[in-house]
Design an enzyme around this catalytic site. Structure first.
Site, PDB file in Angstrom:
ATOM      1  N   THR A  36      -6.978 -22.561 -16.891  1.00 43.32           N
ATOM      2  CA  THR A  36      -8.169 -23.266 -16.420  1.00 43.32           C
ATOM      3  C   THR A  36      -7.999 -23.776 -14.990  1.00 43.32           C
ATOM      4  OG1 THR A  36      -7.237 -25.228 -17.423  1.00 43.32           O
ATOM      5  CG2 THR A  36      -8.912 -24.085 -18.710  1.00 43.32           C
ATOM      6  N   GLY A 122      11.698 -17.252 -16.369  1.00 46.32           N
ATOM      7  CA  GLY A 122      10.778 -16.337 -17.049  1.00 46.32           C
ATOM      8  C   GLY A 122      10.343 -16.818 -18.418  1.00 46.32           C
ATOM      9  N   ALA A 123      10.469 -18.109 -18.671  1.00 45.63           N
ATOM     10  CA  ALA A 123      10.107 -18.643 -19.986  1.00 45.63           C
ATOM     11  C   ALA A 123       8.750 -19.338 -19.948  1.00 45.63           C
ATOM     12  CB  ALA A 123      11.170 -19.615 -20.477  1.00 45.63           C
ATOM     13  N   LEU A 125       8.130 -22.044 -18.101  1.00 45.47           N
ATOM     14  CA  LEU A 125       8.337 -23.497 -17.981  1.00 45.47           C
ATOM     15  C   LEU A 125       8.343 -23.940 -16.522  1.00 45.47           C
ATOM     16  CD1 LEU A 125      11.052 -24.000 -20.766  1.00 45.47           C
ATOM     17  CD2 LEU A 125       8.578 -24.292 -20.942  1.00 45.47           C
ATOM     18  N   ASP A 172       1.206 -26.541 -12.063  1.00 42.17           N
ATOM     19  CA  ASP A 172       2.658 -26.663 -12.186  1.00 42.17           C
ATOM     20  C   ASP A 172       3.241 -27.566 -11.100  1.00 42.17           C
ATOM     21  OD1 ASP A 172       2.094 -24.817 -14.088  1.00 42.17           O
ATOM     22  OD2 ASP A 172       3.053 -23.128 -13.087  1.00 42.17           O
TER      23      ASP A 172
HETATM   24  C1  GLA Z   1       1.081 -20.335 -14.713  1.00 45.33           C
HETATM   25  C2  GLA Z   1       0.504 -20.763 -13.369  1.00 45.33           C
HETATM   26  C3  GLA Z   1      -0.387 -21.990 -13.530  1.00 45.33           C
HETATM   27  C4  GLA Z   1      -1.421 -21.795 -14.629  1.00 45.33           C
HETATM   28  C5  GLA Z   1      -0.757 -21.275 -15.897  1.00 45.33           C
HETATM   29  C6  GLA Z   1      -1.758 -20.928 -16.968  1.00 45.33           C
HETATM   30  O1  GLA Z   1       1.972 -21.299 -15.182  1.00 45.33           O
HETATM   31  O2  GLA Z   1       1.539 -21.049 -12.469  1.00 45.33           O
HETATM   32  O3  GLA Z   1      -1.002 -22.313 -12.309  1.00 45.33           O
HETATM   33  O4  GLA Z   1      -2.441 -20.949 -14.187  1.00 45.33           O
HETATM   34  O5  GLA Z   1       0.037 -20.126 -15.654  1.00 45.33           O
HETATM   35  O6  GLA Z   1      -2.385 -22.067 -17.447  1.00 45.33           O
END
Ligand code: GLA
Length: 391
Positions: A36, A122-123, A125, A172
């Site tokens: 989103t 690659g998890a 996180l 993130d």
């Molecule tokens: C990755 C991206 C985020 C977000 C998520 C999905 O983690 O880095 O910006 O778009 O995918 O919610």
């Protein structure tokens, strides 16, 4: 001092012969609100206790030298002449942050930096956001500068979007920089306004790694974004007042169904319903209604799987197994998708048995050993730097 912090200090002393000041950034898990963020929507992540540590010391010759203690590799850049010149590999992230800072007039004189971390790669996180934010906070702190969260997170995101070339949203970097201990965060990705929300003390967040690798830099994430943006363009054209998908209702989307591909329609439907689920999840948290919170997680997973087509068989199995365990309120895929981790909200008393049983049944069902971590919301990089140390 954490083990990673100690490793970075030691590596720095060995490599550069000087003492490093260290700065740490956590990883993150998203409780609800997936895909989103890049259409101005709502997310509810929390920072978690993995970390990337950047240790920094001065040099005065205008060079930035980054040393990865895990790859045992150094990369050198002339700060004055740093252009957008990604080389591929880990050093694009710190170089991208430097490039992004320079673009807003923040021009360090020179530094050596050693980097290491324990965020599983690659998890899903957010190992990359963790790296970017740790590097940014280290460079700024060395210059005695502080940027507010609302500026720092977009600068780090720009490094990833424009220098590294991965089309992530803002979630993130924002939570990795701005997380607060014991709190989840509901973030409005358009206004960057946020609310810190307490998690009940009798629940635990369990992260289960399916061990199926995922990367935001590979095609799937970008393909989904293209499908979403194509749908958003139609809505913007056809429905006055819609700027971002965030503004659209299901009725708007239905009205435009014939004008977009079936894929775009379903991707947009996921996002519109997901924004609503985040608001409802906030209500449930504030009411302490974890049963409702868990139902919303289940609906969010189904939507990621069916409408967004961003799950995979292994992760679906992990979610299904989790959902059957005693004390589990809810389970869903978390992060970009196509593998990676699930997030599970579990009664504290049942968390240990949950981990054992999920591991056992997942291995039996798909033949892979899952990694599970029991987490609680931790501080982001700014709170850690303000407390003067690392977690
Ligand atoms: C990755 C991206 C985020 C977000 C998520 C999905 O983690 O880095 O910006 O778009 O995918 O919610």
């Amino acid at each position: 001092m954490t083990a990673v912090d100690a490793k970075v200090r030691l590596a720095h002393a060995e490599r550069f012969g000087s003492e490093a000041k260290t700065y740490s950034a956590p990883a993150r898990v998203n409780l609800i609100g997936e895909h989103t963020d890049y259409t101005g929507g709502l997310v509810m992540p929390m920072a978690i206790g993995f970390c990337t540590v950047a240790g920094i010391s001065r040099r005065n010759d205008g060079k930035a030298v980054f040393y990865s203690a895990s790859y045992k590799e150094a990369r050198e850049f002339d700060i004055a002449f740093l252009g957008k010149d990604p080389r591929g590999g880990w050093s694009d992230y710190p170089a991208g942050v430097l490039w992004s800072l320079k673009r807003v007039g923040i021009d360090p004189r020179g530094f050596n930096m050693s980097i290491d971390g324990d965020v599983p790669l690659g998890a899903g996180l957010s190992s990359s956001a963790s790296l970017e934010v740790a590097v940014a906070v280290a460079i700024l702190s060395q210059m005695d500068l502080k940027l507010p969260l609302e500026e720092l997170a977009p600068l780090c995101r720009a490094a990833e979007n424009e220098y590294v070339g991965a089309k992530c949203g803002i979630m993130d970097q924002f939570i990795v920089a701005g997380g607060v201990e014991h709190r989840a965060m509901m973030l409005d990705c358009r206004s960057l306004k946020y609310e810190l929300l307490p998690l009940p003390s009798n629940v635990r967040v369990v992260i289960a790694n399916s061990m199926v690798k995922h990367s935001v830099a590979t095609g799937d994430y970008g393909n989904r974004r293209d499908e979403v943006e194509a749908g958003q363009d139609v809505l913007r054209r056809e429905r006055p007042g819609i700027e971002l998908l965030r503004d659209a209702t299901i009725e708007d989307l239905e009205a435009c169904r014939g004008k977009m591909s079936a894929e775009s329609f379903r991707r947009c439907r996921h996002i519109i319903t997901e924004n609503r689920r985040v608001l409802e999840a906030r209500e449930a948290l504030l009411a302490g209604d974890m049963k409702r919170f868990g139902e919303l997680m289940a609906a969010a997973h189904a939507s990621m799987r069916d409408d967004f087509a961003a799950s995979c068989a292994e992760v679906d199995a992990l979610v299904e197994i989790a959902g059957r365990q005693p004390g589990c309120f809810g389970a869903r895929i978390t992060g970009g998708g196509f593998g990676g981790c699930t997030v599970n909200v579990v009664k504290a008393d049942d968390a240990e048995a949950f981990v054992e049983q999920v591991k056992l049944e997942y291995e039996r069902a798909v033949g892979i050993k899952a990694d599970c971590f029991v987490s609680s919301p931790s501080d982001g990089a700014l709170a850690l730097a303000a407390k003067g140390g690392v977690a």
